[in-house]
Design a protein around this motif. Structure first.
Motif, PDB file in Angstrom:
ATOM      1  N   LEU A   1       0.848  -1.192   0.000  1.00  0.00           N
ATOM      2  CA  LEU A   1       0.000   0.000   0.000  1.00  0.00           C
ATOM      3  C   LEU A   1       0.884   1.241   0.000  1.00  0.00           C
ATOM      4  CD1 LEU A   1      -2.667   1.541   0.278  1.00  0.00           C
ATOM      5  CD2 LEU A   1      -2.592   1.099   2.739  1.00  0.00           C
ATOM      6  N   ASP A   2       0.755   2.043  -1.045  1.00  0.00           N
ATOM      7  CA  ASP A   2       1.570   3.255  -1.176  1.00  0.00           C
ATOM      8  C   ASP A   2       0.708   4.403  -1.685  1.00  0.00           C
ATOM      9  OD1 ASP A   2       3.678   4.971  -1.178  1.00  0.00           O
ATOM     10  OD2 ASP A   2       4.715   4.089  -2.884  1.00  0.00           O
ATOM     11  N   GLU A   3      -0.505   4.481  -1.161  1.00  0.00           N
ATOM     12  CA  GLU A   3      -1.450   5.523  -1.572  1.00  0.00           C
ATOM     13  C   GLU A   3      -2.017   6.221  -0.348  1.00  0.00           C
ATOM     14  OE1 GLU A   3      -4.411   3.445  -3.763  1.00  0.00           O
ATOM     15  OE2 GLU A   3      -3.168   3.155  -5.550  1.00  0.00           O
ATOM     16  N   GLY A   4      -2.609   7.400  -0.572  1.00  0.00           N
ATOM     17  CA  GLY A   4      -3.202   8.148   0.524  1.00  0.00           C
ATOM     18  C   GLY A   4      -2.172   8.515   1.571  1.00  0.00           C
ATOM     19  N   LEU A   5      -2.544   8.367   2.842  1.00  0.00           N
ATOM     20  CA  LEU A   5      -1.619   8.676   3.930  1.00  0.00           C
ATOM     21  C   LEU A   5      -0.421   7.738   3.931  1.00  0.00           C
ATOM     22  CD1 LEU A   5      -4.213   9.303   6.797  1.00  0.00           C
ATOM     23  CD2 LEU A   5      -2.766  11.015   5.706  1.00  0.00           C
ATOM     24  N   TRP A   6      -0.610   6.542   3.402  1.00  0.00           N
ATOM     25  CA  TRP A   6       0.458   5.542   3.377  1.00  0.00           C
ATOM     26  C   TRP A   6       1.534   5.886   2.348  1.00  0.00           C
ATOM     27  CZ3 TRP A   6       0.261   1.461   6.882  1.00  0.00           C
ATOM     28  CH2 TRP A   6      -0.939   1.368   7.608  1.00  0.00           C
ATOM     29  N   HIS A   7       1.278   6.861   1.509  1.00  0.00           N
ATOM     30  CA  HIS A   7       2.301   7.345   0.570  1.00  0.00           C
ATOM     31  C   HIS A   7       3.348   8.183   1.299  1.00  0.00           C
ATOM     32  CE1 HIS A   7       3.907   8.579  -3.329  1.00  0.00           C
ATOM     33  NE2 HIS A   7       3.937   9.819  -2.873  1.00  0.00           N
ATOM     34  N   TYR A   8       2.941   8.765   2.429  1.00  0.00           N
ATOM     35  CA  TYR A   8       3.821   9.674   3.179  1.00  0.00           C
ATOM     36  C   TYR A   8       4.351   9.074   4.477  1.00  0.00           C
ATOM     37  CZ  TYR A   8       1.585  12.883  -0.047  1.00  0.00           C
ATOM     38  OH  TYR A   8       1.120  13.495  -1.188  1.00  0.00           O
ATOM     39  N   SER A   9       3.770   7.963   4.915  1.00  0.00           N
ATOM     40  CA  SER A   9       4.187   7.326   6.166  1.00  0.00           C
ATOM     41  C   SER A   9       3.959   5.820   6.060  1.00  0.00           C
ATOM     42  CB  SER A   9       3.392   7.885   7.345  1.00  0.00           C
ATOM     43  OG  SER A   9       3.574   7.106   8.510  1.00  0.00           O
ATOM     44  N   ARG A  10       4.900   5.045   6.605  1.00  0.00           N
ATOM     45  CA  ARG A  10       4.738   3.589   6.583  1.00  0.00           C
ATOM     46  C   ARG A  10       3.727   3.117   7.625  1.00  0.00           C
ATOM     47  NH1 ARG A  10      10.658   3.500   6.509  1.00  0.00           N
ATOM     48  NH2 ARG A  10      10.786   2.110   8.326  1.00  0.00           N
ATOM     49  N   HIS A  11       3.485   3.950   8.641  1.00  0.00           N
ATOM     50  CA  HIS A  11       2.542   3.583   9.699  1.00  0.00           C
ATOM     51  C   HIS A  11       1.736   4.817  10.144  1.00  0.00           C
ATOM     52  CE1 HIS A  11       4.528  -0.335  10.098  1.00  0.00           C
ATOM     53  NE2 HIS A  11       5.660   0.337   9.973  1.00  0.00           N
ATOM     54  N   PRO A  12       0.941   5.387   9.251  1.00  0.00           N
ATOM     55  CA  PRO A  12       0.174   6.585   9.634  1.00  0.00           C
ATOM     56  C   PRO A  12      -0.871   6.299  10.705  1.00  0.00           C
ATOM     57  CG  PRO A  12      -0.544   5.769   7.495  1.00  0.00           C
ATOM     58  CD  PRO A  12       0.696   4.994   7.857  1.00  0.00           C
ATOM     59  N   ASN A  13      -1.354   5.041  10.781  1.00  0.00           N
ATOM     60  CA  ASN A  13      -2.312   4.699  11.839  1.00  0.00           C
ATOM     61  C   ASN A  13      -1.646   4.762  13.214  1.00  0.00           C
ATOM     62  OD1 ASN A  13      -0.694   2.532  11.078  1.00  0.00           O
ATOM     63  ND2 ASN A  13      -2.303   0.988  11.306  1.00  0.00           N
ATOM     64  N   TYR A  14      -0.408   4.299  13.306  1.00  0.00           N
ATOM     65  CA  TYR A  14       0.334   4.401  14.561  1.00  0.00           C
ATOM     66  C   TYR A  14       0.618   5.865  14.908  1.00  0.00           C
ATOM     67  CZ  TYR A  14       1.382  -0.628  14.178  1.00  0.00           C
ATOM     68  OH  TYR A  14       1.301  -1.995  14.090  1.00  0.00           O
ATOM     69  N   PHE A  15       0.939   6.654  13.891  1.00  0.00           N
ATOM     70  CA  PHE A  15       1.208   8.077  14.113  1.00  0.00           C
ATOM     71  C   PHE A  15      -0.031   8.775  14.675  1.00  0.00           C
ATOM     72  CE2 PHE A  15       1.050  12.451  12.313  1.00  0.00           C
ATOM     73  CZ  PHE A  15       2.080  12.998  13.066  1.00  0.00           C
ATOM     74  N   GLY A  16      -1.195   8.494  14.097  1.00  0.00           N
ATOM     75  CA  GLY A  16      -2.432   9.096  14.589  1.00  0.00           C
ATOM     76  C   GLY A  16      -2.740   8.675  16.010  1.00  0.00           C
ATOM     77  N   GLU A  17      -2.515   7.395  16.319  1.00  0.00           N
ATOM     78  CA  GLU A  17      -2.766   6.897  17.671  1.00  0.00           C
ATOM     79  C   GLU A  17      -1.870   7.606  18.679  1.00  0.00           C
ATOM     80  OE1 GLU A  17      -4.543   4.254  20.577  1.00  0.00           O
ATOM     81  OE2 GLU A  17      -5.112   5.092  18.638  1.00  0.00           O
ATOM     82  N   GLN A  18      -0.607   7.827  18.313  1.00  0.00           N
ATOM     83  CA  GLN A  18       0.296   8.522  19.223  1.00  0.00           C
ATOM     84  C   GLN A  18      -0.099   9.974  19.419  1.00  0.00           C
ATOM     85  OE1 GLN A  18       2.854   6.852  21.076  1.00  0.00           O
ATOM     86  NE2 GLN A  18       1.388   5.382  20.262  1.00  0.00           N
ATOM     87  N   LEU A  19      -0.570  10.636  18.379  1.00  0.00           N
ATOM     88  CA  LEU A  19      -1.030  12.019  18.518  1.00  0.00           C
ATOM     89  C   LEU A  19      -2.142  12.118  19.557  1.00  0.00           C
ATOM     90  CD1 LEU A  19      -1.202  13.573  14.919  1.00  0.00           C
ATOM     91  CD2 LEU A  19       0.438  14.072  16.747  1.00  0.00           C
TER      92      LEU A  19
END
Length: 328
Positions: A236-254
């Protein structure tokens, strides 16, 4: 099919009943506090009043560590703690908001309401993703990390699981929920730092929701391709995953660090320790997840390139690779 439906119903009933011991005990305590003479409470109810944090740890140890573990050993699956990660913070924030000692401190009602509302939104988002991923069923499988550890420890897993799966969760969950306790312990007018913390919390929820939705859609498309006998997309290299390998983890940490800002604003900056431990744990999980990706032959090469070009957590622009076609 009937067996699967029966198992699903059984797991759902267990999940709804399992927190009742703590809830009923706490409601009994509140009833005694409000109806008995406050100056002549029995020692047990007086202790519950004087020590809200210790009481919360007591509930967690007996109702989660011991009871969840016992049920997990019987069922040979520790699926329930994964689900309750989304529920325990909701229970905790309401516990802190209704505890008589917190009410005596006359905490800021609007800050409390905002945190409670955000916690419900966060929990709904995570629950929705959990059940969507599990095809709207209860207890179909446990976390793959627990399954791996079960194979690693073999016949000793039944007792090791108490520490690895449950006791460790008490450290993480009680630690990251400390800002919820602080919000219901101090009375201060809302200010700009509250708005900053709230904005970060909301941003985290939104980012995690879209990241998980994009991942779910990607997995669903690949499953359909498999059914049609067509080659799947390796990465998966589209949407938020184009800019981060783990955007779901990033959001959870925020989300959790936004709560830390609320606590820091009230003079309890040390509460960052809980979120820091959680972030370090998630960093370790990130390494495990990526190793798992690289073990899958069909996606290993694509994922190696993805690792080289894409930020781990914080969304950022792709890095260029000399001598490589950027569209590879």
């Amino acid at each position: 099919m009937a067996t699967s439906h029966h198992s699903n119903l059984k797991h759902a009933i267990v999940a709804f009943l399992v927190p009742l011991p703590s809830i009923l005990f706490y409601l009994t305590f509140l009833n005694h506090y409000h109806n008995d003479d406050p100056n002549s409470l029995s020692p047990i109810w007086q202790w519950c009043f004087d020590h809200p944090l210790l009481l919360a740890h007591f509930f967690f140890f007996l109702n989660v560590n011991v009871l969840f573990w016992f049920i997990g050993v019987i069922q040979s699956s520790h699926w329930m703690i994964d689900l309750y990660w989304t529920v325990i913070p909701v229970l905790m924030v309401h516990y802190y908001a209704t505890h008589p000692l917190g009410l005596e401190h006359k905490y800021n009602v609007w800050r409390s309401r905002i945190v409670i509302f955000l916690t419900w939104v966060w929990s709904f988002r995570l629950n929705h993703n959990y059940f969507r991923r599990e095809n709207w069923q209860w207890g179909v499988r446990e976390d793959w990390r627990f399954t791996d550890m079960k194979h690693q420890y073999g016949k000793n897993w039944w007792w090791i699981s108490f520490f690895a799966v449950y006791l460790s969760q008490q450290v993480f969950l009680m630690g990251i929920c400390m800002p919820m306790y602080v919000v219901h312990s101090e009375n201060m007018q809302l200010n700009i730092w509250d708005l900053v913390g709230i904005a970060i919390c909301l941003s985290g929820i939104i980012i995690a929701y879209y990241a998980d939705t994009q991942l779910h859609d990607f997995v669903s498309r690949n499953n359909k391709l498999k059914e049609l006998g067509k080659p799947v997309v390796p990465n998966l290299d589209e949407g938020l995953w184009h800019y981060s390998r783990h955007p779901n983890y990033f959001g959870e940490q925020l989300w959790w660090w936004g709560l830390v800002i609320l606590a820091w604003n009230l003079g309890y900056g040390w509460t960052f320790v809980g979120s820091l431990i959680n972030s370090l744990c998630l960093a370790y999980v990130t390494v495990l997840v990526e190793k798992r990706m690289l073990k899958q032959a069909y996606r290993a090469d694509a994922y190696k390139l993805y690792q080289k070009r894409t930020s781990v957590w914080i969304p950022w622009f792709k890095s260029s690779l000399k001598g490589k076609d950027k569209n590879t």
